[in-house]
Design a protein around this motif. Sequence first.
Motif, PDB file in Angstrom:
ATOM      1  N   ARG A  95      73.175  62.874  72.399  1.00  0.00           N
ATOM      2  CA  ARG A  95      74.272  62.189  73.096  1.00  0.00           C
ATOM      3  C   ARG A  95      74.605  60.846  72.464  1.00  0.00           C
ATOM      4  O   ARG A  95      75.737  60.397  72.508  1.00  0.00           O
ATOM      5  N   HIS A  96      73.619  60.168  71.907  1.00  0.00           N
ATOM      6  CA  HIS A  96      73.824  58.779  71.470  1.00  0.00           C
ATOM      7  C   HIS A  96      73.786  58.562  69.967  1.00  0.00           C
ATOM      8  O   HIS A  96      74.307  57.561  69.486  1.00  0.00           O
ATOM      9  N   PHE A  97      73.119  59.469  69.263  1.00  0.00           N
ATOM     10  CA  PHE A  97      72.847  59.197  67.851  1.00  0.00           C
ATOM     11  C   PHE A  97      73.550  60.207  66.957  1.00  0.00           C
ATOM     12  O   PHE A  97      73.531  61.399  67.243  1.00  0.00           O
ATOM     13  N   ARG A  98      74.124  59.741  65.863  1.00  0.00           N
ATOM     14  CA  ARG A  98      74.748  60.648  64.900  1.00  0.00           C
ATOM     15  C   ARG A  98      73.891  60.826  63.656  1.00  0.00           C
ATOM     16  O   ARG A  98      74.159  61.668  62.813  1.00  0.00           O
ATOM     17  N   TRP A  99      72.877  59.985  63.530  1.00  0.00           N
ATOM     18  CA  TRP A  99      71.909  60.143  62.443  1.00  0.00           C
ATOM     19  C   TRP A  99      70.517  60.227  63.056  1.00  0.00           C
ATOM     20  O   TRP A  99      70.158  59.410  63.906  1.00  0.00           O
ATOM     21  N   ILE A 100      69.747  61.193  62.597  1.00  0.00           N
ATOM     22  CA  ILE A 100      68.362  61.327  63.034  1.00  0.00           C
ATOM     23  C   ILE A 100      67.475  61.300  61.778  1.00  0.00           C
ATOM     24  O   ILE A 100      67.615  62.156  60.903  1.00  0.00           O
ATOM     25  N   HIS A 101      66.621  60.283  61.686  1.00  0.00           N
ATOM     26  CA  HIS A 101      65.789  60.119  60.490  1.00  0.00           C
ATOM     27  C   HIS A 101      64.433  60.776  60.653  1.00  0.00           C
ATOM     28  O   HIS A 101      63.661  60.807  59.702  1.00  0.00           O
ATOM     29  N   SER A 102      64.124  61.216  61.865  1.00  0.00           N
ATOM     30  CA  SER A 102      62.743  61.576  62.188  1.00  0.00           C
ATOM     31  C   SER A 102      62.556  63.061  62.452  1.00  0.00           C
ATOM     32  O   SER A 102      61.659  63.444  63.193  1.00  0.00           O
ATOM     33  N   LEU A 103      63.384  63.886  61.840  1.00  0.00           N
ATOM     34  CA  LEU A 103      63.245  65.322  62.061  1.00  0.00           C
ATOM     35  C   LEU A 103      61.994  65.814  61.348  1.00  0.00           C
ATOM     36  O   LEU A 103      61.891  65.708  60.121  1.00  0.00           O
ATOM     37  N   ASP A 104      61.026  66.316  62.137  1.00  0.00           N
ATOM     38  CA  ASP A 104      59.748  66.669  61.522  1.00  0.00           C
ATOM     39  C   ASP A 104      59.213  68.032  61.926  1.00  0.00           C
ATOM     40  O   ASP A 104      58.047  68.329  61.724  1.00  0.00           O
ATOM     41  N   SER A 105      60.079  68.875  62.518  1.00  0.00           N
ATOM     42  CA  SER A 105      59.635  70.247  62.789  1.00  0.00           C
ATOM     43  C   SER A 105      60.833  71.180  62.911  1.00  0.00           C
ATOM     44  O   SER A 105      61.941  70.742  63.253  1.00  0.00           O
ATOM     45  N   VAL A 106      60.568  72.438  62.625  1.00  0.00           N
ATOM     46  CA  VAL A 106      61.625  73.449  62.738  1.00  0.00           C
ATOM     47  C   VAL A 106      62.038  73.596  64.205  1.00  0.00           C
ATOM     48  O   VAL A 106      63.221  73.717  64.524  1.00  0.00           O
ATOM     49  N   LEU A 127      64.826  64.646  56.909  1.00  0.00           N
ATOM     50  CA  LEU A 127      63.504  65.184  57.191  1.00  0.00           C
ATOM     51  C   LEU A 127      62.488  64.075  56.977  1.00  0.00           C
ATOM     52  O   LEU A 127      62.424  63.481  55.898  1.00  0.00           O
ATOM     53  N   GLU A 128      61.724  63.814  58.031  1.00  0.00           N
ATOM     54  CA  GLU A 128      60.666  62.798  57.882  1.00  0.00           C
ATOM     55  C   GLU A 128      59.453  63.462  57.261  1.00  0.00           C
ATOM     56  O   GLU A 128      58.965  64.482  57.754  1.00  0.00           O
ATOM     57  N   VAL A 129      58.962  62.882  56.188  1.00  0.00           N
ATOM     58  CA  VAL A 129      57.803  63.449  55.517  1.00  0.00           C
ATOM     59  C   VAL A 129      56.698  62.410  55.386  1.00  0.00           C
ATOM     60  O   VAL A 129      56.944  61.221  55.268  1.00  0.00           O
ATOM     61  N   ASN A 130      55.479  62.920  55.437  1.00  0.00           N
ATOM     62  CA  ASN A 130      54.285  62.085  55.303  1.00  0.00           C
ATOM     63  C   ASN A 130      53.789  62.242  53.866  1.00  0.00           C
ATOM     64  O   ASN A 130      53.109  63.205  53.539  1.00  0.00           O
ATOM     65  N   VAL A 131      54.172  61.287  53.017  1.00  0.00           N
ATOM     66  CA  VAL A 131      53.787  61.392  51.604  1.00  0.00           C
ATOM     67  C   VAL A 131      52.458  60.702  51.305  1.00  0.00           C
ATOM     68  O   VAL A 131      51.963  60.767  50.188  1.00  0.00           O
ATOM     69  N   SER A 132      51.890  60.014  52.309  1.00  0.00           N
ATOM     70  CA  SER A 132      50.645  59.284  52.072  1.00  0.00           C
ATOM     71  C   SER A 132      49.420  60.072  52.513  1.00  0.00           C
ATOM     72  O   SER A 132      48.305  59.783  52.092  1.00  0.00           O
ATOM     73  N   GLY A 133      49.634  61.058  53.385  1.00  0.00           N
ATOM     74  CA  GLY A 133      48.507  61.831  53.895  1.00  0.00           C
ATOM     75  C   GLY A 133      47.736  61.128  54.996  1.00  0.00           C
ATOM     76  O   GLY A 133      46.735  61.644  55.484  1.00  0.00           O
ATOM     77  N   GLU A 134      48.195  59.942  55.425  1.00  0.00           N
ATOM     78  CA  GLU A 134      47.517  59.249  56.531  1.00  0.00           C
ATOM     79  C   GLU A 134      47.575  60.138  57.771  1.00  0.00           C
ATOM     80  O   GLU A 134      48.647  60.616  58.142  1.00  0.00           O
ATOM     81  N   ALA A 135      46.429  60.303  58.419  1.00  0.00           N
ATOM     82  CA  ALA A 135      46.351  61.238  59.540  1.00  0.00           C
ATOM     83  C   ALA A 135      47.201  60.799  60.726  1.00  0.00           C
ATOM     84  O   ALA A 135      47.663  61.619  61.511  1.00  0.00           O
ATOM     85  N   VAL A 159      61.936  73.638  55.233  1.00  0.00           N
ATOM     86  CA  VAL A 159      63.227  73.198  54.692  1.00  0.00           C
ATOM     87  C   VAL A 159      64.217  74.360  54.688  1.00  0.00           C
ATOM     88  O   VAL A 159      65.375  74.214  55.100  1.00  0.00           O
ATOM     89  N   ARG A 160      63.758  75.525  54.254  1.00  0.00           N
ATOM     90  CA  ARG A 160      64.639  76.693  54.165  1.00  0.00           C
ATOM     91  C   ARG A 160      65.244  77.007  55.540  1.00  0.00           C
ATOM     92  O   ARG A 160      66.437  77.289  55.658  1.00  0.00           O
ATOM     93  N   GLN A 161      64.422  76.934  56.579  1.00  0.00           N
ATOM     94  CA  GLN A 161      64.918  77.234  57.929  1.00  0.00           C
ATOM     95  C   GLN A 161      65.856  76.139  58.436  1.00  0.00           C
ATOM     96  O   GLN A 161      66.876  76.417  59.053  1.00  0.00           O
ATOM     97  N   ILE A 162      65.506  74.901  58.176  1.00  0.00           N
ATOM     98  CA  ILE A 162      66.305  73.789  58.718  1.00  0.00           C
ATOM     99  C   ILE A 162      67.679  73.708  58.055  1.00  0.00           C
ATOM    100  O   ILE A 162      68.684  73.519  58.735  1.00  0.00           O
TER     101      ILE A 162
END
Length: 250
Positions: A95-106, A127-135, A159-162
């Motif tokens: 409803r409020h946002f036109r950009w979402i930076h935090s998409l992290d699941s299908v 797509l938000e990705v964890n490139v550092s591997g921090e848990a 990625v293919r599904q999204i």
Amino acid sequence: MVSTVAERVASVQTQIAAACARVHRPVDSVTLIAVSKTHPASLILEAVAAGLRDFGENRVEESGKIKPVNERAGVPLTWHMIGHVQSRKAREVTRHFRWIHSLDSVKLAERYARFAQADNVMLNVLLEVNVSGEATKEGLEANRWQSDPAQRADLWAAVRQIVALPGLRVRGLMTIAPIVPEPEQARPYFVALRKLRDGVANDFPVTDWQTLSMGMTDDYSIAIEEGATFVRIGRAIFGAREQVQDKAER
Ligand SMILES: *Cc1c(COP(=O)(O)O)cnc(C)c1O
């Protein structure tokens, strides 16, 4: 001496221009997103008056201030959801946002797609990705996609599904670098995001992967040197936030 929001915006813009100049990028290739989480409408309107048009929030619960700010701004503003979103709150986000930076699941992507279609809007997603591997980090696992075929397969499958979903326009990737003593130490994570972007752009040319959302108050100059097109800056513009909030977000 206490500086004003306008002075801080000017100072950040000077730093952005300097970083762009160092790597021969045009200054308009970087968009400054003012992260206004925890701050009141009045302060956000000061940033609007200073010329900013893009604002980032990390909690759906704070979206109540968006409508009043939009009404008083007098110019169109773009709101970016930069924080982790639970699926049951996805409806409110669309409803409020036109950009979402935090998409992290299908799963979340499917919900956003459904609501975007119902509202007949197009959501720009990163797509938000964890490139550092921090848990502790949110995001699709992407710290060793080049050396671990299983991780790469999982990531590529997501990625293919999204990218195939209606209502969503995948525009690129987002990451949050680890907290490090020296900004320079964040550089490898920004390089990693750019390399991953090049990888998915090569294999999924159905969408334009140009956007890289990376860099915050402590490390945005480095992020720009490594290709950031969105920098998400809170403290350098609005000053310090409550400690509690800071802990919850990383
Ligand atoms: C809070 C936040 C920022 C801004 O952080 P600062 O250090 O205040 O610039 C950027 N990105 C995300 C995802 C955040 O939650």
